[in-house]
Design an enzyme around this catalytic site. Sequence first.
Site, PDB file in Angstrom:
ATOM      1  N   ASP A  13      42.517  45.202  38.606  1.00  0.00           N
ATOM      2  CA  ASP A  13      42.225  45.974  39.829  1.00  0.00           C
ATOM      3  C   ASP A  13      43.416  46.790  40.311  1.00  0.00           C
ATOM      4  O   ASP A  13      43.592  46.987  41.513  1.00  0.00           O
ATOM      5  CB  ASP A  13      41.732  45.038  40.953  1.00  0.00           C
ATOM      6  CG  ASP A  13      40.571  44.180  40.505  1.00  0.00           C
ATOM      7  OD1 ASP A  13      39.669  44.737  39.880  1.00  0.00           O
ATOM      8  OD2 ASP A  13      40.589  42.964  40.744  1.00  0.00           O
ATOM      9  N   LYS A  16      43.471  51.322  37.329  1.00  0.00           N
ATOM     10  CA  LYS A  16      43.627  51.919  35.992  1.00  0.00           C
ATOM     11  C   LYS A  16      42.627  53.047  35.763  1.00  0.00           C
ATOM     12  O   LYS A  16      42.961  54.072  35.170  1.00  0.00           O
ATOM     13  CB  LYS A  16      43.392  50.867  34.891  1.00  0.00           C
ATOM     14  CG  LYS A  16      44.396  49.753  34.871  1.00  0.00           C
ATOM     15  CD  LYS A  16      44.035  48.727  33.821  1.00  0.00           C
ATOM     16  CE  LYS A  16      42.838  47.873  34.160  1.00  0.00           C
ATOM     17  NZ  LYS A  16      42.975  46.973  35.285  1.00  0.00           N
ATOM     18  N   ALA A  39      35.008  43.886  33.667  1.00  0.00           N
ATOM     19  CA  ALA A  39      35.856  44.934  34.254  1.00  0.00           C
ATOM     20  C   ALA A  39      35.062  45.734  35.282  1.00  0.00           C
ATOM     21  O   ALA A  39      33.847  45.859  35.189  1.00  0.00           O
ATOM     22  CB  ALA A  39      36.348  45.866  33.162  1.00  0.00           C
ATOM     23  N   GLY A  40      35.780  46.274  36.243  1.00  0.00           N
ATOM     24  CA  GLY A  40      35.135  47.153  37.209  1.00  0.00           C
ATOM     25  C   GLY A  40      36.102  48.264  37.543  1.00  0.00           C
ATOM     26  O   GLY A  40      37.126  48.023  38.171  1.00  0.00           O
ATOM     27  N   HIS A  41      35.826  49.456  37.080  1.00  0.00           N
ATOM     28  CA  HIS A  41      36.703  50.595  37.351  1.00  0.00           C
ATOM     29  C   HIS A  41      35.956  51.566  38.257  1.00  0.00           C
ATOM     30  O   HIS A  41      34.848  51.968  37.932  1.00  0.00           O
ATOM     31  CB  HIS A  41      37.115  51.273  36.035  1.00  0.00           C
ATOM     32  CG  HIS A  41      37.915  50.379  35.132  1.00  0.00           C
ATOM     33  ND1 HIS A  41      38.004  50.539  33.786  1.00  0.00           N
ATOM     34  CD2 HIS A  41      38.675  49.296  35.420  1.00  0.00           C
ATOM     35  CE1 HIS A  41      38.783  49.592  33.272  1.00  0.00           C
ATOM     36  NE2 HIS A  41      39.203  48.828  34.252  1.00  0.00           N
ATOM     37  N   GLN A 222      41.293  44.448  32.811  1.00  0.00           N
ATOM     38  CA  GLN A 222      42.034  43.336  33.428  1.00  0.00           C
ATOM     39  C   GLN A 222      43.531  43.694  33.507  1.00  0.00           C
ATOM     40  O   GLN A 222      43.838  44.863  33.594  1.00  0.00           O
ATOM     41  CB  GLN A 222      41.798  42.011  32.678  1.00  0.00           C
ATOM     42  CG  GLN A 222      40.362  41.490  32.765  1.00  0.00           C
ATOM     43  CD  GLN A 222      39.401  42.155  31.802  1.00  0.00           C
ATOM     44  OE1 GLN A 222      39.675  42.261  30.630  1.00  0.00           O
ATOM     45  NE2 GLN A 222      38.254  42.582  32.272  1.00  0.00           N
ATOM     46  N   LYS A 329      47.856  53.123  45.268  1.00  0.00           N
ATOM     47  CA  LYS A 329      47.564  52.594  46.611  1.00  0.00           C
ATOM     48  C   LYS A 329      48.802  52.448  47.502  1.00  0.00           C
ATOM     49  O   LYS A 329      48.878  51.536  48.328  1.00  0.00           O
ATOM     50  CB  LYS A 329      46.795  51.263  46.502  1.00  0.00           C
ATOM     51  CG  LYS A 329      45.416  51.446  45.858  1.00  0.00           C
ATOM     52  CD  LYS A 329      44.590  50.198  45.849  1.00  0.00           C
ATOM     53  CE  LYS A 329      43.536  50.174  46.916  1.00  0.00           C
ATOM     54  NZ  LYS A 329      42.533  49.100  46.751  1.00  0.00           N
ATOM     55  N   GLY A 413      45.819  57.567  47.548  1.00  0.00           N
ATOM     56  CA  GLY A 413      44.462  57.594  48.079  1.00  0.00           C
ATOM     57  C   GLY A 413      43.460  57.464  46.955  1.00  0.00           C
ATOM     58  O   GLY A 413      43.832  57.544  45.779  1.00  0.00           O
TER      59      GLY A 413
HETATM   60  P1  IMP Z   1      36.270  36.393  33.017  1.00  0.00           P
HETATM   61  O1  IMP Z   1      36.977  37.550  32.396  1.00  0.00           O
HETATM   62  O2  IMP Z   1      34.961  36.792  33.652  1.00  0.00           O
HETATM   63  O3  IMP Z   1      36.126  35.237  32.100  1.00  0.00           O
HETATM   64  O4  IMP Z   1      37.169  35.867  34.247  1.00  0.00           O
HETATM   65  C1  IMP Z   1      38.435  35.253  34.039  1.00  0.00           C
HETATM   66  C2  IMP Z   1      39.403  35.627  35.154  1.00  0.00           C
HETATM   67  O5  IMP Z   1      39.716  37.010  35.044  1.00  0.00           O
HETATM   68  C3  IMP Z   1      38.854  35.445  36.570  1.00  0.00           C
HETATM   69  O6  IMP Z   1      39.915  35.094  37.422  1.00  0.00           O
HETATM   70  C4  IMP Z   1      38.325  36.827  36.927  1.00  0.00           C
HETATM   71  O7  IMP Z   1      38.274  37.035  38.316  1.00  0.00           O
HETATM   72  C5  IMP Z   1      39.395  37.679  36.270  1.00  0.00           C
HETATM   73  N1  IMP Z   1      38.929  39.030  35.907  1.00  0.00           N
HETATM   74  C6  IMP Z   1      38.138  39.373  34.862  1.00  0.00           C
HETATM   75  N2  IMP Z   1      37.964  40.693  34.825  1.00  0.00           N
HETATM   76  C7  IMP Z   1      38.667  41.207  35.857  1.00  0.00           C
HETATM   77  C8  IMP Z   1      38.906  42.539  36.309  1.00  0.00           C
HETATM   78  O8  IMP Z   1      38.446  43.534  35.750  1.00  0.00           O
HETATM   79  N3  IMP Z   1      39.701  42.658  37.413  1.00  0.00           N
HETATM   80  C9  IMP Z   1      40.275  41.579  38.022  1.00  0.00           C
HETATM   81  N4  IMP Z   1      40.087  40.331  37.624  1.00  0.00           N
HETATM   82  C10 IMP Z   1      39.282  40.146  36.541  1.00  0.00           C
END
Ligand code: IMP
Length: 422
Positions: A13, A16, A39-41, A222, A329, A413
């Site tokens: 987060d 990226k 992932a969440g972008h 990640q 940020k 921003g």
């Molecule tokens: P998993 O990847 O769903 O197995 O989660 C393992 C750990 O990685 C957890 O603490 C999740 O919150 C964290 N995590 C997985 N993907 C992301 C991401 O894209 N951003 C932030 N944390 C992530």
Amino acid sequence: MPVDVVLGGQWGDEGKGKIVDLLAADAHAVVRCQGGANAGHTLVDGEERLALHLIPSGVRHAECLLVLAAGMVVDPLALVEEIEALEASGHPLRNRVRVSVAAHAVLPSHRLQDQAQERQRGTGSVGTTGRGIGPTYADKAARTGMRLGAFLHSEAELRDRIRAVLRDKQSVIEPAGSLDVEATLARLVGLRAEIAPLLCDTTALLHELCAAGRTVLLEGAQGAMLDVDHGSYPYVTSSSCTTAGALAGSGLPPQVVDRVTGVFKAYCSRVGNGPFPSELLDATGERLREIGREFGTTTGRPRRCGWFDVVAARHAACISGFTQIALTKLDVLDEFETLQVVVAYELDGETVTRFPADHEALSRCKPLTVEMEGWRRSTRGCRDAATLPEAARRYVEFLVDRIGVPLGYVSVGPERADAFAC
Ligand code: IMP
């Protein structure tokens, strides 16, 4: 050399997606190399807000190929859903998405298994995203998984392949629910016509692009502290979030890499459980969360927030060989009177400046901080380093100096235009 790598330097987060979106203007292909729909972008441009989970962040550049490489774990249902949603919002991409035949399929059984295992872990849960990532990588390593190439086979063969993966899963997924095997098979086999045209040998494709001198951008998911080998294991994701992981996942060799950008937020955040030495459990942490809108793109969970951690950042820079830093940020800190930066830890009475490899040691670390003056002025609208308030410049210079990697970009921003090269 034509390969650019962009990686998260903290706990994910870091923003990226935004940096990749910026750099993708010069790229012929943007490649996701590891992870999956965990992932969440988020990409913001005016009124438009795109939340990406599997599709690489080059989506706004119409000419750019969007590659999901061999090291990824791809949920076919989530992929089709994401493509449909992006196309509905005016981004045609079906003919420029390329998915590796070697990427592993995340099946509904993996999601249920992930959720069941988390329940069984109780207070020791990892806090996963519940997207089936860990169980899919576990099946891959155990050589019992299914590669997406199965979607190129006949319907009957595909059905048999999926059935083989679902077999014997009932007992492990029970705590999270049960799976209707026939309905699941029908849903997945029904995707064959949509998935098959997206599949190819992405490793060969990337080698061809590099040989032709085209710019390829490898997009990490990640962040370094969530790396399965070098992060705070077991509170990590199940893949490698380093430069080496991007190369292993894409199938490209190290000598093609030209630049490695480590993306850091001007403070820290973490979702999920596990040690987080600079965490603020007080009103200041709450303030960072509110101003920074620190709620997960994938799960909506509130993120834990804390001050910038130089010890962790140096570890990230060291394992991935960052050649430049993108600091995002910075504007979130605009209103703070003073800021703290974690420059060392106290561990069992000793001062340490190296990130401990053992998570139990890490959880005993107490942050040692340096106080810095805030700038109490808006940085929004700044378009180069020279127009930043002096205290903001000092803060950025301090971080960059302590990490020991030059600054490449600053972002003040959420909009694309809010990021500038330094
Ligand atoms: P998993 O990847 O769903 O197995 O989660 C393992 C750990 O990685 C957890 O603490 C999740 O919150 C964290 N995590 C997985 N993907 C992301 C991401 O894209 N951003 C932030 N944390 C992530």
